[in-house]
Design an enzyme around this catalytic site. Sequence first.
Site, PDB file in Angstrom:
ATOM      1  N   ARG A   1       0.811  -1.215   0.000  1.00  0.00           N
ATOM      2  CA  ARG A   1       0.000   0.000   0.000  1.00  0.00           C
ATOM      3  C   ARG A   1       0.849   1.272   0.000  1.00  0.00           C
ATOM      4  O   ARG A   1       0.353   2.343  -0.332  1.00  0.00           O
ATOM      5  CB  ARG A   1      -0.945   0.017   1.195  1.00  0.00           C
ATOM      6  CG  ARG A   1      -2.147  -0.901   1.036  1.00  0.00           C
ATOM      7  CD  ARG A   1      -3.118  -0.751   2.187  1.00  0.00           C
ATOM      8  NE  ARG A   1      -3.508   0.627   2.471  1.00  0.00           N
ATOM      9  CZ  ARG A   1      -4.440   1.303   1.803  1.00  0.00           C
ATOM     10  NH1 ARG A   1      -5.073   0.742   0.767  1.00  0.00           N
ATOM     11  NH2 ARG A   1      -4.744   2.546   2.150  1.00  0.00           N
TER      12      ARG A   1
ATOM     13  N   GLU B   1      -0.499   9.032   4.004  1.00  0.00           N
ATOM     14  CA  GLU B   1      -0.671  10.045   5.039  1.00  0.00           C
ATOM     15  C   GLU B   1       0.565  10.938   5.153  1.00  0.00           C
ATOM     16  O   GLU B   1       1.602  10.678   4.540  1.00  0.00           O
ATOM     17  CB  GLU B   1      -0.988   9.361   6.371  1.00  0.00           C
ATOM     18  CG  GLU B   1      -2.324   8.628   6.338  1.00  0.00           C
ATOM     19  CD  GLU B   1      -2.604   7.813   7.580  1.00  0.00           C
ATOM     20  OE1 GLU B   1      -3.787   7.539   7.833  1.00  0.00           O
ATOM     21  OE2 GLU B   1      -1.648   7.446   8.286  1.00  0.00           O
TER      22      GLU B   1
ATOM     23  N   PHE C   1       0.454   5.824  11.269  1.00  0.00           N
ATOM     24  CA  PHE C   1      -0.343   4.736  10.709  1.00  0.00           C
ATOM     25  C   PHE C   1       0.170   4.269   9.351  1.00  0.00           C
ATOM     26  O   PHE C   1       0.633   3.148   9.217  1.00  0.00           O
ATOM     27  CB  PHE C   1      -1.817   5.154  10.627  1.00  0.00           C
ATOM     28  CG  PHE C   1      -2.474   5.258  11.969  1.00  0.00           C
ATOM     29  CD1 PHE C   1      -3.148   4.172  12.512  1.00  0.00           C
ATOM     30  CD2 PHE C   1      -2.393   6.420  12.711  1.00  0.00           C
ATOM     31  CE1 PHE C   1      -3.744   4.248  13.762  1.00  0.00           C
ATOM     32  CE2 PHE C   1      -2.979   6.516  13.968  1.00  0.00           C
ATOM     33  CZ  PHE C   1      -3.655   5.431  14.494  1.00  0.00           C
ATOM     34  N   GLU C   2       0.106   5.111   8.352  1.00  0.00           N
ATOM     35  CA  GLU C   2       0.429   4.648   6.998  1.00  0.00           C
ATOM     36  C   GLU C   2       1.066   5.780   6.214  1.00  0.00           C
ATOM     37  O   GLU C   2       0.402   6.546   5.530  1.00  0.00           O
ATOM     38  CB  GLU C   2      -0.857   4.161   6.302  1.00  0.00           C
ATOM     39  CG  GLU C   2      -0.608   3.349   5.060  1.00  0.00           C
ATOM     40  CD  GLU C   2      -1.888   2.745   4.505  1.00  0.00           C
ATOM     41  OE1 GLU C   2      -1.885   1.548   4.178  1.00  0.00           O
ATOM     42  OE2 GLU C   2      -2.899   3.476   4.378  1.00  0.00           O
ATOM     43  N   GLN C   3       2.373   5.874   6.338  1.00  0.00           N
ATOM     44  CA  GLN C   3       3.085   6.875   5.544  1.00  0.00           C
ATOM     45  C   GLN C   3       4.073   6.184   4.608  1.00  0.00           C
ATOM     46  O   GLN C   3       4.687   5.173   4.973  1.00  0.00           O
ATOM     47  CB  GLN C   3       3.791   7.904   6.426  1.00  0.00           C
ATOM     48  CG  GLN C   3       4.892   7.365   7.323  1.00  0.00           C
ATOM     49  CD  GLN C   3       5.830   8.466   7.781  1.00  0.00           C
ATOM     50  OE1 GLN C   3       6.355   9.231   6.972  1.00  0.00           O
ATOM     51  NE2 GLN C   3       6.045   8.571   9.085  1.00  0.00           N
TER      52      GLN C   3
END
Length: 540
Positions: free
Chosen positions: A355, A370, A376-378
């Site tokens: 992702r 992000e 969380f999700e960078q």
Amino acid sequence: MIVNPILPGFNPDPSICRVGEDYYIATSTFEWFPGVQIHHSRDLVNWRLVRRPLDRASQLDMRGNPDSCGIWAPCLSHADGLFWLVYTDVKRLDGNFKDAHNYIVTAPAIEGPWSDPVYVNSSGFDPSLFHDDDGRKYFLNMVWNHRTDSVGGKPKHPAFAGILLQEYDAAAGKLIGEAKNVFAGSPHGLVEGPHLFKRGGWYYMTVAEGGTGYGHAVTMARARSIDGPYELHPKIHLFTAKDDPDAPLQRAGHGQVVETPQGEVYHTHLCSRPLPGMRRSPLGRETAIQKCVWREDGWLYPESGSPVPEVKVAAPAGTGDGAGERKAPASARHRFTDTRLPDDFQWLRTPEPGRIFTLTGSALRLHARESIGSWFEQALVARRQEHFSFRAETGVDFAPRNYQQAAGLTHYYNRHKFHFLAVTFHEELGRVLTIMSCPGDWPDGKLSFPLEAPVELPGEGPVGLAAEIDHDRLQFFYSLDGAQWRKAGPVLDASVISDEGGRGEHGSFTGAFIGMAAFDTSGSAIHADFSRFSYEPRGA
């Protein structure tokens, strides 16, 4: 000679294990994924990264873990034909609670396959597993007492409530019997990081004390029975630099004993090398090793006679060709033509790397998610800074459509300590180059923008980006043709990208990284293609 640190850059809490002629060291990785670094050596001089075993969601998911949480202090051992890896996943840093969950995974070989984890307990962090000579196994960890004012990154002694010991039933996959607090530590306090070994009918325990700052130490104790009572070493501390502010290796503590096939004894420990004239350690907590000797009183002592760790240490005898010859650091150059990410790199928190990045065969493609600094999700793929002076360079092809989209090169520690040279979009100027910095603004993480005005770029095409770091100075560069390089912005403070930068000495536990990042806070997940990355050391 062994030259310390043996694992330069962010490699703390070294647990060492010997199997035959092979040595392995496991170190903490905190919020960086995959979890745990395992290095291999045959001579204790030269080390090579061979595995990061916690590499899938069933083993580790750190999305939402705050900075400096995640994998703390793994313990690697070998028994019953298996490698055993014990680790903590810490879910909270600040405040009175830690929410630290301990697990065990096993494998028939370092290369794997590594099992899904078995949950053990959550009473504290820094677990280890001891295999006694009668076949029984014992699990140890420090116990965390939340009934304290231990908040704000300044640990107080009452929170570190001693070392718990409990028997572990491997067949059943659970602890059995009652847990017993077997060691309260020395008056130095902050006892953690327990490791046991047995010799001559004695159980010897080494622990870390004094916190991870400049009062850190390796403390030793022993007992005739595994559950105590434990008596302190005559010198209390086996290794520490707390009383020698001029020692080149500072913050010495947290390690483990290993014995060579010939009976020589060494002890690993973490350390840091602060920048000259300041207490800031951009390379983070590194791994070192010291030679020890047994004396007639049945205690282990540093061979040097001093607890202050040495930079140069005698290598083991009889380690074969190449022993004592440390290989010079090599440049790292990547073109991303493979379908596998080079071993230099890690990313943050997520067990779903697809992702945030893919490899196209000609580029590392970051899927912007992000904001930089997200828990969380960078999309951030980076490698450790291993030298005080180096040049890093990359090339990015990126077509932002609004100012919420950015991609580029970052010198990164965590959400409140980074510098980011980024291609982005300006409503009036079109595609531009900017710098976003967060120079240690904790806890708010406010940005500054060191460029007086964005640098206009052509509307399309690749852009070369580079960073030159010399100790505490960072200069960014950019190039439109790959040949002519221009300075981008002023000299920035690189020293803040360090353990002690921002919130201070006990507040951060990883180290500086250099790498590629992209974000898209509009939510459209635009991609950025990075065609190359190089890391060129320019000194030690």
